[in-house]
Scaffold this motif. Structure first.
Motif: not given
Length: 80
Positions: A72-80, A40-41
């Motif tokens: 649960r977006c942050l379960d799979c997607h990490a913040q840059e 996630i940018p």
């Protein structure tokens, strides 16, 4: 009598193959599928806390296999 032994051996081999081949799935329905999504940018708090506000319509179809993905977006997607 050798035909009986051959038939018995054949049946046992068939049972062994079916037992191994039909062993079943090792994943249980309770185990979630974990994948690594794109990063996630941008920030993930404040006005960006609810991913679905901006990305809802774009990802709903592609994420249909992930049960209740909206929270649960942050379960799979990490913040840059």
């Amino acid at each position: 009598m050798s035909k009986k032994w051959l038939l018995l051996l054949l049946v046992l081999a068939l049972v062994a193959v079916l037992t191994i081949g039909c062993g079943g799935d090792t994943n249980t329905p309770d185990e979630p599928t974990v994948v690594e999504g794109s990063t996630i940018p941008h920030a993930v708090d404040g006005e960006y806390e609810d991913c679905m506000n901006c990305h809802g319509t774009a990802i709903s179809e592609s994420h249909a296999d992930f049960d209740s993905f909206a929270d649960r977006c942050l379960d799979c997607h990490a913040q840059e």
